[in-house]
Motif scaffolding. Structure first.
Motif, PDB file in Angstrom:
ATOM      1  N   ILE A 175       0.859  -1.186   0.000  1.00 23.34           N
ATOM      2  CA  ILE A 175       0.000   0.000   0.000  1.00 23.34           C
ATOM      3  C   ILE A 175       0.893   1.232   0.000  1.00 23.34           C
ATOM      4  O   ILE A 175       2.074   1.147   0.319  1.00 23.34           O
ATOM      5  N   SER A 176       0.326   2.367  -0.367  1.00 22.55           N
ATOM      6  CA  SER A 176       1.108   3.605  -0.446  1.00 22.55           C
ATOM      7  C   SER A 176       1.545   4.056   0.953  1.00 22.55           C
ATOM      8  O   SER A 176       1.012   3.607   1.969  1.00 22.55           O
ATOM      9  N   THR A 177       2.482   4.974   0.982  1.00 25.61           N
ATOM     10  CA  THR A 177       2.964   5.536   2.246  1.00 25.61           C
ATOM     11  C   THR A 177       1.805   6.176   3.011  1.00 25.61           C
ATOM     12  O   THR A 177       1.670   5.972   4.223  1.00 25.61           O
ATOM     13  N   GLU A 178       0.960   6.920   2.293  1.00 26.09           N
ATOM     14  CA  GLU A 178      -0.182   7.577   2.936  1.00 26.09           C
ATOM     15  C   GLU A 178      -1.149   6.548   3.522  1.00 26.09           C
ATOM     16  O   GLU A 178      -1.631   6.707   4.647  1.00 26.09           O
ATOM     17  N   GLU A 179      -1.418   5.488   2.754  1.00 23.89           N
ATOM     18  CA  GLU A 179      -2.302   4.426   3.249  1.00 23.89           C
ATOM     19  C   GLU A 179      -1.688   3.725   4.454  1.00 23.89           C
ATOM     20  O   GLU A 179      -2.405   3.370   5.401  1.00 23.89           O
ATOM     21  N   SER A 180      -0.377   3.522   4.425  1.00 26.81           N
ATOM     22  CA  SER A 180       0.311   2.886   5.559  1.00 26.81           C
ATOM     23  C   SER A 180       0.169   3.716   6.823  1.00 26.81           C
ATOM     24  O   SER A 180      -0.139   3.188   7.892  1.00 26.81           O
ATOM     25  N   ILE A 181       0.397   5.018   6.690  1.00 29.52           N
ATOM     26  CA  ILE A 181       0.281   5.915   7.846  1.00 29.52           C
ATOM     27  C   ILE A 181      -1.142   5.887   8.395  1.00 29.52           C
ATOM     28  O   ILE A 181      -1.344   5.769   9.613  1.00 29.52           O
ATOM     29  N   GLU A 182      -2.117   5.960   7.504  1.00 27.47           N
ATOM     30  CA  GLU A 182      -3.528   5.946   7.930  1.00 27.47           C
ATOM     31  C   GLU A 182      -3.879   4.616   8.609  1.00 27.47           C
ATOM     32  O   GLU A 182      -4.512   4.595   9.665  1.00 27.47           O
ATOM     33  N   LEU A 183      -3.445   3.503   8.018  1.00 29.09           N
ATOM     34  CA  LEU A 183      -3.741   2.193   8.595  1.00 29.09           C
ATOM     35  C   LEU A 183      -3.085   2.039   9.967  1.00 29.09           C
ATOM     36  O   LEU A 183      -3.724   1.560  10.911  1.00 29.09           O
ATOM     37  N   ILE A 184      -1.841   2.454  10.103  1.00 28.29           N
ATOM     38  CA  ILE A 184      -1.159   2.344  11.394  1.00 28.29           C
ATOM     39  C   ILE A 184      -1.883   3.170  12.452  1.00 28.29           C
ATOM     40  O   ILE A 184      -2.013   2.741  13.603  1.00 28.29           O
ATOM     41  N   GLN A 185      -2.400   4.317  12.075  1.00 22.82           N
ATOM     42  CA  GLN A 185      -3.170   5.139  13.027  1.00 22.82           C
ATOM     43  C   GLN A 185      -4.455   4.419  13.455  1.00 22.82           C
ATOM     44  O   GLN A 185      -4.819   4.432  14.630  1.00 22.82           O
ATOM     45  N   ILE A 186      -5.129   3.792  12.499  1.00 23.08           N
ATOM     46  CA  ILE A 186      -6.345   3.029  12.810  1.00 23.08           C
ATOM     47  C   ILE A 186      -6.008   1.887  13.770  1.00 23.08           C
ATOM     48  O   ILE A 186      -6.693   1.666  14.774  1.00 23.08           O
ATOM     49  N   LEU A 187      -4.935   1.163  13.466  1.00 19.99           N
ATOM     50  CA  LEU A 187      -4.528   0.031  14.304  1.00 19.99           C
ATOM     51  C   LEU A 187      -4.115   0.492  15.700  1.00 19.99           C
ATOM     52  O   LEU A 187      -4.433  -0.170  16.691  1.00 19.99           O
ATOM     53  N   LYS A 188      -3.429   1.636  15.775  1.00 18.66           N
ATOM     54  CA  LYS A 188      -3.007   2.169  17.076  1.00 18.66           C
ATOM     55  C   LYS A 188      -4.223   2.550  17.921  1.00 18.66           C
ATOM     56  O   LYS A 188      -4.291   2.215  19.112  1.00 18.66           O
ATOM     57  N   LYS A 189      -5.188   3.227  17.321  1.00 16.83           N
ATOM     58  CA  LYS A 189      -6.411   3.607  18.052  1.00 16.83           C
ATOM     59  C   LYS A 189      -7.154   2.364  18.536  1.00 16.83           C
ATOM     60  O   LYS A 189      -7.636   2.310  19.666  1.00 16.83           O
ATOM     61  N   ARG A 190      -7.227   1.354  17.683  1.00 17.50           N
ATOM     62  CA  ARG A 190      -7.909   0.111  18.065  1.00 17.50           C
ATOM     63  C   ARG A 190      -7.131  -0.578  19.193  1.00 17.50           C
ATOM     64  O   ARG A 190      -7.732  -1.123  20.126  1.00 17.50           O
ATOM     65  N   PHE A 191      -5.813  -0.571  19.098  1.00 18.15           N
ATOM     66  CA  PHE A 191      -4.957  -1.156  20.134  1.00 18.15           C
ATOM     67  C   PHE A 191      -5.235  -0.480  21.478  1.00 18.15           C
ATOM     68  O   PHE A 191      -5.408  -1.151  22.500  1.00 18.15           O
ATOM     69  N   GLU A 192      -5.295   0.839  21.478  1.00 17.42           N
ATOM     70  CA  GLU A 192      -5.538   1.594  22.716  1.00 17.42           C
ATOM     71  C   GLU A 192      -6.960   1.380  23.235  1.00 17.42           C
ATOM     72  O   GLU A 192      -7.179   1.285  24.436  1.00 17.42           O
ATOM     73  N   LYS A 193      -7.919   1.290  22.338  1.00 20.84           N
ATOM     74  CA  LYS A 193      -9.317   1.106  22.731  1.00 20.84           C
ATOM     75  C   LYS A 193      -9.547  -0.280  23.349  1.00 20.84           C
ATOM     76  O   LYS A 193     -10.328  -0.423  24.284  1.00 20.84           O
ATOM     77  N   ASN A 194      -8.865  -1.274  22.817  1.00 15.85           N
ATOM     78  CA  ASN A 194      -9.071  -2.669  23.250  1.00 15.85           C
ATOM     79  C   ASN A 194      -7.868  -3.187  24.031  1.00 15.85           C
ATOM     80  O   ASN A 194      -7.411  -4.306  23.808  1.00 15.85           O
ATOM     81  N   ILE A 195      -7.369  -2.400  24.947  1.00  8.64           N
ATOM     82  CA  ILE A 195      -6.141  -2.742  25.659  1.00  8.64           C
ATOM     83  C   ILE A 195      -6.230  -4.095  26.372  1.00  8.64           C
ATOM     84  O   ILE A 195      -5.219  -4.778  26.551  1.00  8.64           O
ATOM     85  N   THR A 196      -7.430  -4.532  26.744  1.00  7.53           N
ATOM     86  CA  THR A 196      -7.574  -5.835  27.407  1.00  7.53           C
ATOM     87  C   THR A 196      -7.225  -6.994  26.473  1.00  7.53           C
ATOM     88  O   THR A 196      -6.968  -8.094  26.945  1.00  7.53           O
ATOM     89  N   HIS A 197      -7.194  -6.760  25.164  1.00  9.99           N
ATOM     90  CA  HIS A 197      -6.794  -7.811  24.220  1.00  9.99           C
ATOM     91  C   HIS A 197      -5.301  -8.092  24.295  1.00  9.99           C
ATOM     92  O   HIS A 197      -4.845  -9.141  23.837  1.00  9.99           O
ATOM     93  N   HIS A 198      -4.523  -7.129  24.836  1.00  4.19           N
ATOM     94  CA  HIS A 198      -3.072  -7.229  24.749  1.00  4.19           C
ATOM     95  C   HIS A 198      -2.394  -6.377  25.820  1.00  4.19           C
ATOM     96  O   HIS A 198      -1.520  -5.571  25.510  1.00  4.19           O
ATOM     97  N   GLU A 199      -2.777  -6.553  27.054  1.00  9.07           N
ATOM     98  CA  GLU A 199      -2.305  -5.708  28.158  1.00  9.07           C
ATOM     99  C   GLU A 199      -0.788  -5.635  28.300  1.00  9.07           C
ATOM    100  O   GLU A 199      -0.254  -4.613  28.701  1.00  9.07           O
ATOM    101  N   LYS A 200      -0.078  -6.687  27.966  1.00 13.28           N
ATOM    102  CA  LYS A 200       1.373  -6.722  28.201  1.00 13.28           C
ATOM    103  C   LYS A 200       2.192  -6.344  26.971  1.00 13.28           C
ATOM    104  O   LYS A 200       3.413  -6.437  26.998  1.00 13.28           O
ATOM    105  N   LEU A 201       1.531  -5.913  25.909  1.00 17.82           N
ATOM    106  CA  LEU A 201       2.251  -5.597  24.681  1.00 17.82           C
ATOM    107  C   LEU A 201       2.502  -4.099  24.552  1.00 17.82           C
ATOM    108  O   LEU A 201       1.713  -3.283  25.016  1.00 17.82           O
ATOM    109  N   ASP A 202       3.583  -3.763  23.893  1.00 16.31           N
ATOM    110  CA  ASP A 202       4.024  -2.379  23.720  1.00 16.31           C
ATOM    111  C   ASP A 202       3.777  -1.951  22.270  1.00 16.31           C
ATOM    112  O   ASP A 202       4.364  -2.528  21.346  1.00 16.31           O
ATOM    113  N   TRP A 203       2.919  -0.943  22.079  1.00 13.55           N
ATOM    114  CA  TRP A 203       2.571  -0.508  20.729  1.00 13.55           C
ATOM    115  C   TRP A 203       3.793  -0.093  19.922  1.00 13.55           C
ATOM    116  O   TRP A 203       3.871  -0.391  18.724  1.00 13.55           O
ATOM    117  N   SER A 204       4.767   0.569  20.501  1.00 13.71           N
ATOM    118  CA  SER A 204       5.917   1.054  19.728  1.00 13.71           C
ATOM    119  C   SER A 204       6.671  -0.107  19.061  1.00 13.71           C
ATOM    120  O   SER A 204       7.143   0.019  17.930  1.00 13.71           O
TER     121      SER A 204
END
Length: 187
Positions: free
Chosen positions: A7-36
């Protein structure tokens, strides 16, 4: 030669932002994992980002659900509340699709998953997903079918009803508007 799945650089940035927001919203899915660390892995695997984008645009809402220390891979599942809308009404595999003489669905689960660069959840993975929340309360999802069942013409699918995960069978060539598949991707 096959086109590179990227995917394009712009699409990658947008997708990573979506995934990061979902990661933060559903923290109980992965409490011990580090987003960075996850983001670092994603940025170094453009073909995996392409697959995650395919999961996203077909309604899967992929999210990190686990980390495999042995392989140093993060595991993403489709975590949409219901089976992904953009992958419904498919029969199980190409053999089942080819066996239909009329009213053929537009595609099959196993071919679509391969094209997306993902695998479908196993029954064990599906049961693990259900420990993270309540999924498929109105829909169902095809899961990897044991060879012995598939050789006899069948395939299995799962859903959650009455606070219980159920496993069912159907002819592999059947398809329903409320049944799709959930993907798993290792990054």
């Amino acid at each position: 030669m096959a086109a590179k799945k990227q995917i394009s650089t712009e699409e990658s940035i947008e997708l990573i932002q979506i995934l990061k927001k979902r990661f933060e919203k559903n923290i109980t899915h992965h409490e011990k994992l580090d987003w960075s660390k996850i983001e670092e892995k994603l940025n170094s695997n453009p073909s995996k980002l392409w697959s995650l984008n395919e999961m996203e645009i077909s309604g899967g809402e992929p999210d990190v659900v686990d980390y495999d220390e042995k392989t140093d891979e993060y595991i993403f599942f489709d975590c949409s509340a219901e089976s992904p809308n953009g992958r419904r009404s498919f029969c199980y595999d190409r053999e089942a699709l080819d066996s239909r003489k009329e009213n053929k669905p537009q595609n099959d689960v196993m071919t679509t998953a391969k094209q997306m660069g993902v695998e479908i959840l196993s029954e064990e993975q599906y049961r693990f997903l259900q420990t993270l929340g309540e999924f498929d309360l109105k829909t169902s999802s095809w899961v990897k079918t044991p060879k012995e069942i598939r050789e006899l013409g069948g395939a299995i699918f799962c859903d959650r009803r009455y606070n219980t995960v159920f496993v069912y069978h159907n002819g592999a060539n059947s398809y329903y508007a409320a049944r799709a598949f959930r993907g798993v991707l290792r990054v």
